[in-house]
Design a protein around this motif. Structure first.
Motif, PDB file in Angstrom:
ATOM      1  N   TRP A  95     109.104  75.448  -5.321  1.00 26.16           N
ATOM      2  CA  TRP A  95     108.828  76.872  -5.520  1.00 26.16           C
ATOM      3  C   TRP A  95     107.611  77.353  -4.733  1.00 26.16           C
ATOM      4  O   TRP A  95     107.497  78.547  -4.419  1.00 26.16           O
ATOM      5  CB  TRP A  95     108.613  77.171  -7.010  1.00 26.16           C
ATOM      6  CG  TRP A  95     107.409  76.494  -7.619  1.00 26.16           C
ATOM      7  CD1 TRP A  95     107.367  75.305  -8.266  1.00 26.16           C
ATOM      8  CD2 TRP A  95     106.058  77.001  -7.639  1.00 26.16           C
ATOM      9  NE1 TRP A  95     106.091  75.009  -8.682  1.00 26.16           N
ATOM     10  CE2 TRP A  95     105.270  76.041  -8.314  1.00 26.16           C
ATOM     11  CE3 TRP A  95     105.448  78.156  -7.165  1.00 26.16           C
ATOM     12  CZ2 TRP A  95     103.893  76.203  -8.519  1.00 26.16           C
ATOM     13  CZ3 TRP A  95     104.082  78.335  -7.364  1.00 26.16           C
ATOM     14  CH2 TRP A  95     103.323  77.358  -8.041  1.00 26.16           C
ATOM     15  N   ALA A 114     106.966  81.100  -2.869  1.00 26.57           N
ATOM     16  CA  ALA A 114     105.880  81.889  -3.462  1.00 26.57           C
ATOM     17  C   ALA A 114     104.788  82.179  -2.434  1.00 26.57           C
ATOM     18  O   ALA A 114     104.235  83.289  -2.405  1.00 26.57           O
ATOM     19  CB  ALA A 114     105.294  81.144  -4.660  1.00 26.57           C
ATOM     20  N   THR A 134      99.327  81.265 -10.377  1.00 25.41           N
ATOM     21  CA  THR A 134      99.814  82.345 -11.227  1.00 25.41           C
ATOM     22  C   THR A 134      98.639  82.900 -12.039  1.00 25.41           C
ATOM     23  O   THR A 134      97.562  82.288 -12.100  1.00 25.41           O
ATOM     24  CB  THR A 134     100.889  81.823 -12.188  1.00 25.41           C
ATOM     25  OG1 THR A 134     100.275  80.924 -13.129  1.00 25.41           O
ATOM     26  CG2 THR A 134     101.999  81.103 -11.428  1.00 25.41           C
TER      27      THR A 134
END
Length: 311
Positions: free
Chosen positions: A168, A172, A233
């Motif tokens: 991922w 991202a 995040t």
């Protein structure tokens, strides 16, 4: 997936520390050339023996550019023990086509004398010396060290794994680069590097519970390594996950025998927080020499440029 060893383990070093082995930046490394070959970019490299047993190293890529045709790109090279040897190589180089140079360690006056025309102003990198753990921890800035301590107590799970196209982090990072309008190595190049150099492209990932909250990618190339990619995040930022990931990468790379970690460009105007984060590791600022172009027609004019136009 490969799980990270305990935080304080010491794997057996895999990088030779021979003095004769030069510190090659990523674009000058044979690892980078192998990746370029996989994606169809022509790379050419050479060496020149110097007095005292030293070696000058250079590596160029060939690109097609509007108006100029085929251009050789020499990024952060040639690599030599002294700028004098690098300057001499540039003066004596006999190339038939244009040469685009992202200079490193060369003065503007020397480049002008060698027939180069200035195009872009110099960028600044963060370069981090890595070695004994106590030495690296002692070099951390206080705020960075405090955030690392909080991250170590946050109950995060770390994993180290080979870089894969499906992770991922790559998607991202590409989305983050578009949103923040910066340029980075594209995911395709990272994947090609991993395929061409098994074991040299790694991802460190932090999870809170089973949820990934941050990840970084590091490319290994000889005595140097480069941190190319990182995404955190909101939850990861809240627990300072990036501090822990970079610290664990520093420790692991040092244990493998690497000596210098390239943290990439420092850009105070666009990303002051990122710059502060990188310098908080104890990295030093390293100013490059700018982007220059030499062509047969421009070289005579470049040699007579006023000094103020060649910086």
């Amino acid at each position: 997936m490969l799980h990270s060893p305990p935080l304080f383990s010491r794997p057996t070093p895999t990088v030779s520390r021979r003095a004769s082995s030069p510190l090659l930046p990523l674009p000058q490394s044979p690892h980078y050339a192998r990746a370029c070959s996989l994606i169809g970019v022509d790379c050419r490299a050479g060496q020149q023996a110097l007095p005292g047993g030293e070696v000058l190293h250079w590596q160029t890529q060939s690109r097609r550019m509007p108006l100029l045709g085929t251009v050789s790109l020499l990024s952060r090279g040639p690599v030599a023990s002294s700028p004098v040897e690098a300057e001499g190589w540039l003066r004596e180089r006999r190339g038939t086509g244009p040469l685009l140079l992202n200079a490193d360690g060369l003065s503007a006056d020397a480049l002008r004398r060698a027939g180069f025309w200035p195009l872009l102003t110099p960028a600044t990198l963060g370069l981090l010396a890595i070695g004994p753990e106590a030495q690296m921890r002692g070099a951390l800035r206080q705020k960075w060290r405090n955030r690392l301590a909080r991250a170590e107590d946050a109950g995060l799970t770390l994993r180290r794994m080979p870089l894969l196209a499906k992770h991922w982090l790559l998607a991202a990072e590409a989305a983050q680069a578009r949103a923040r309008r910066y340029r980075n190595l594209p995911p395709g190049m990272l994947v090609a590097f991993a395929r061409a150099n098994p074991g040299c492209a790694l991802i460190w990932e932090a999870q809170q519970g089973r949820l990934p909250v941050a990840a970084i990618a590091v490319l290994r190339h000889g005595r140097m390594a480069s941190w190319t990619t990182g995404v955190s995040t909101p939850r990861g930022r809240a627990v300072n996950a990036m501090n822990l990931l970079v610290w664990e990468a520093m420790r692991w790379l040092a244990a493998q025998g690497h000596e210098l970690l390239d943290l990439g460009i420092l850009n105070d105007a666009d990303a002051p927080g990122v710059t502060q984060f990188k310098l908080g590791t104890g990295a030093r600022s390293h100013r490059l020499g700018g982007t220059w172009l030499r062509t047969r027609s421009l070289a005579p004019l470049a040699r007579h440029l006023p000094k103020g136009l060649a910086t």
